[in-house]
Write an enzyme that holds these catalytic residues in place. Structure first.
Site, PDB file in Angstrom:
ATOM      1  N   THR A 179      24.228  46.481  13.899  1.00 47.86           N
ATOM      2  CA  THR A 179      25.342  45.898  14.634  1.00 47.86           C
ATOM      3  C   THR A 179      24.858  45.011  15.773  1.00 47.86           C
ATOM      4  OG1 THR A 179      27.100  46.481  16.196  1.00 47.86           O
ATOM      5  CG2 THR A 179      25.380  48.080  15.935  1.00 47.86           C
ATOM      6  N   TYR A 237      26.606  54.642  20.767  1.00 51.11           N
ATOM      7  CA  TYR A 237      26.751  54.110  19.409  1.00 51.11           C
ATOM      8  C   TYR A 237      25.647  53.085  19.117  1.00 51.11           C
ATOM      9  CZ  TYR A 237      28.425  50.969  15.740  1.00 51.11           C
ATOM     10  OH  TYR A 237      28.496  50.163  14.636  1.00 51.11           O
TER      11      TYR A 237
HETATM   12  N1  LIG Z   1      33.522  47.431  11.411  1.00 51.07           N
HETATM   13  C1  LIG Z   1      32.740  46.710  12.195  1.00 51.07           C
HETATM   14  O1  LIG Z   1      33.193  45.759  12.869  1.00 51.07           O
HETATM   15  C2  LIG Z   1      31.266  46.977  12.257  1.00 51.07           C
HETATM   16  C3  LIG Z   1      30.478  46.152  13.071  1.00 51.07           C
HETATM   17  C4  LIG Z   1      29.112  46.394  13.133  1.00 51.07           C
HETATM   18  C5  LIG Z   1      28.557  47.425  12.392  1.00 51.07           C
HETATM   19  N2  LIG Z   1      29.340  48.223  11.621  1.00 51.07           N
HETATM   20  C6  LIG Z   1      28.701  49.302  10.848  1.00 51.07           C
HETATM   21  O2  LIG Z   1      29.063  49.155   9.485  1.00 51.07           O
HETATM   22  C7  LIG Z   1      29.145  50.432   8.863  1.00 51.07           C
HETATM   23  C8  LIG Z   1      30.468  50.549   8.131  1.00 51.07           C
HETATM   24  O3  LIG Z   1      31.534  50.338   9.057  1.00 51.07           O
HETATM   25  P1  LIG Z   1      33.050  50.418   8.584  1.00 51.07           P
HETATM   26  O4  LIG Z   1      33.855  49.633   9.556  1.00 51.07           O
HETATM   27  O5  LIG Z   1      33.116  50.106   7.125  1.00 51.07           O
HETATM   28  O6  LIG Z   1      33.331  51.974   8.834  1.00 51.07           O
HETATM   29  P2  LIG Z   1      34.177  53.008   7.956  1.00 51.07           P
HETATM   30  O7  LIG Z   1      34.432  54.178   8.841  1.00 51.07           O
HETATM   31  O8  LIG Z   1      35.345  52.347   7.310  1.00 51.07           O
HETATM   32  O9  LIG Z   1      33.153  53.414   6.800  1.00 51.07           O
HETATM   33  C9  LIG Z   1      32.162  54.398   6.952  1.00 51.07           C
HETATM   34  C10 LIG Z   1      32.078  55.169   5.641  1.00 51.07           C
HETATM   35  O10 LIG Z   1      31.012  56.123   5.736  1.00 51.07           O
HETATM   36  C11 LIG Z   1      31.489  57.410   5.348  1.00 51.07           C
HETATM   37  N3  LIG Z   1      30.698  58.399   6.119  1.00 51.07           N
HETATM   38  C12 LIG Z   1      30.643  58.521   7.467  1.00 51.07           C
HETATM   39  N4  LIG Z   1      29.810  59.531   7.805  1.00 51.07           N
HETATM   40  C13 LIG Z   1      29.341  60.048   6.630  1.00 51.07           C
HETATM   41  C14 LIG Z   1      28.444  61.113   6.314  1.00 51.07           C
HETATM   42  N5  LIG Z   1      27.898  61.860   7.277  1.00 51.07           N
HETATM   43  N6  LIG Z   1      28.176  61.365   5.000  1.00 51.07           N
HETATM   44  C15 LIG Z   1      28.748  60.609   4.015  1.00 51.07           C
HETATM   45  N7  LIG Z   1      29.596  59.595   4.263  1.00 51.07           N
HETATM   46  C16 LIG Z   1      29.889  59.327   5.557  1.00 51.07           C
HETATM   47  C17 LIG Z   1      32.962  57.405   5.699  1.00 51.07           C
HETATM   48  O11 LIG Z   1      33.740  58.343   4.982  1.00 51.07           O
HETATM   49  C18 LIG Z   1      33.358  55.958   5.356  1.00 51.07           C
HETATM   50  O12 LIG Z   1      33.700  55.831   3.993  1.00 51.07           O
HETATM   51  C19 LIG Z   1      28.922  51.453   9.953  1.00 51.07           C
HETATM   52  O13 LIG Z   1      27.593  51.891   9.881  1.00 51.07           O
HETATM   53  C20 LIG Z   1      29.166  50.685  11.224  1.00 51.07           C
HETATM   54  O14 LIG Z   1      28.416  51.215  12.300  1.00 51.07           O
HETATM   55  C21 LIG Z   1      30.692  48.017  11.538  1.00 51.07           C
END
Ligand SMILES: NC(=O)c1ccc[n+]([C@@H]2O[C@H](COP(=O)([O-])OP(=O)(O)OC[C@H]3O[C@@H](n4cnc5c(N)ncnc54)[C@H](O)[C@@H]3O)[C@@H](O)[C@H]2O)c1
Length: 331
Positions: A118, A143
């Site tokens: 991120t 985070y």
């Molecule tokens: N959304 C954003 O703007 C953004 C920006 C930068 C980075 N990210 C990173 O991208 C990734 C995905 O983000 P997102 O917005 O799709 O989030 P999200 O919460 O929609 O998706 C995360 C997924 O991981 C699964 N998960 C979480 N912990 C778990 C575990 N311990 N075991 C198995 N599955 C698990 C959840 O059920 C979910 O399906 C994350 O790592 C987040 O830090 C997101």
């Protein structure tokens, strides 16, 4: 080239779009998810394994069962505000559990990994106008620290073994699949565009602009909004890059995924009013602690190394696709 990919967190927002992009590019994704924040109706792969990121044996078995050649790792807790209140929960889920994943990959002989990092790893940079990957990593909340810790782990593991990984540092993920097959459904929702659209839809009374005295053109914060389908394509490009090399040596490469172009909070709100053709209440408030004025990527490394650039990230497109997803099935 082995095109079987384990997509951990593939039922989430960015993961579900990536599964669609992988299929379109001829890969065979297998979703691995504990459904803590993911959605069962957002699983598009033929195979799905319900499991914990911390479960080394289950992960290794899934990799063997499905003859996995590479892993994409999205699974994490993502809400920065909550990470300040419950840091250990974040270190356990995001960092400690990722140790289990890397061990499972070693157990199963899988050596290629794309990791969701991120822009939060950059923290508050005062010198650079555009954030590039060589800037020091200095996150300002737990985070961001957990993502920086995993990056360090990947770098160290690459030096000691054959692990080849790319950490994709996303800027502000936004928008939804153009066909509205999947989209953003976080609970709680903290991201600006869905909050603005929920206000436009009458689900929220007002939208708040935090900080109107930043040294930007209109005084509100500027961010780099990247369409989630562009992010998804970025993962395909990163996997293709990792799978193209036959070298034994490990490697670790952080790569920004952003547009290089920023939009202010006020610009997002005005665009949302125009696209939705709705008017709604906008309230101005003080700055929030820890919000830098501007966070915009330098995307040149992604252009050079992956041949990737944002194609669907015009603000109008992002907001139109997000709005259509919110209103899916209504017309
Ligand atoms: N959304 C954003 O703007 C953004 C920006 C930068 C980075 N990210 C990173 O991208 C990734 C995905 O983000 P997102 O917005 O799709 O989030 P999200 O919460 O929609 O998706 C995360 C997924 O991981 C699964 N998960 C979480 N912990 C778990 C575990 N311990 N075991 C198995 N599955 C698990 C959840 O059920 C979910 O399906 C994350 O790592 C987040 O830090 C997101």
């Amino acid at each position: 080239m082995n095109k079987n990919v384990l997509v951990i967190g593939g039922a989430g927002y960015i993961g579900s779009h990536t599964v669609l992009a992988l299929q379109e590019a001829g890969f065979s994704p297998v979703v691995y998810d504990n459904f803590s924040s993911g959605h069962r109706d957002a699983v598009f792969s033929e195979y799905v394994v319900e499991g914990e990121l911390a479960d080394r044996a289950r992960l290794a078995q899934a990799m063997r069962d499905h003859r996995i050649g590479s892993v994409v790792h999205f699974a994490a807790l993502i809400e920065a505000g909550q990470s300040v209140i419950e840091p250990l929960l974040f270190y356990r889920n995001n960092v400690a559990s990722t140790v289990s994943l890397l061990e499972a990959m070693q157990d199963a002989g899988v050596t290629r990994l794309v990791f969701s990092s991120t822009a939060a790893v950059y923290g508050n940079q005062t010198e650079a106008e555009l954030l590039h990957e060589d800037l020091p990593v200095q996150p300002i909340n737990p985070y961001g620290q957990t993502k920086a810790a995993v990056e360090a782990m990947l770098r160290d593991t690459a030096a000691a073994s054959g692990l080849k990984s790319i950490a994709l540092r996303y800027f502000n993920a936004s928008g939804a699949d153009a066909r509205a097959r999947t989209g953003e459904r976080h609970d709680p929702e903290t991201h600006l565009i869905p909050l603005v659209l929920q206000t436009a839809a009458g689900e929220r009374e007002q939208i708040t602009v935090f900080g109107t005295d930043y040294p930007t053109e209109d005084g509100s914060c500027i961010r780099d909004y990247i369409h989630v389908s562009d992010l998804a394509r970025g993962h395909v490009a990163a996997l293709e890059k990792l799978l193209a090399t036959n070298e034994d040596a490990g490697s670790f490469t952080p790569i920004n995924l952003g547009t290089g172009q920023g939009y202010s909070v006020r610009a997002v709100i005005e665009t949302a009013k125009r696209v939705t053709n709705r008017s709604f209440t906008v309230v101005e408030s003080d700055r929030r602690p820890g919000d830098p004025a501007t966070l915009v990527s330098d995307p040149s490394r992604a252009h050079a190394l992956l041949g990737w650039r944002a194609e669907h990230s015009a603000l109008d497109t992002i907001i139109t696709d997000a709005w259509n997803f919110m209103n899916r099935g209504m017309s």
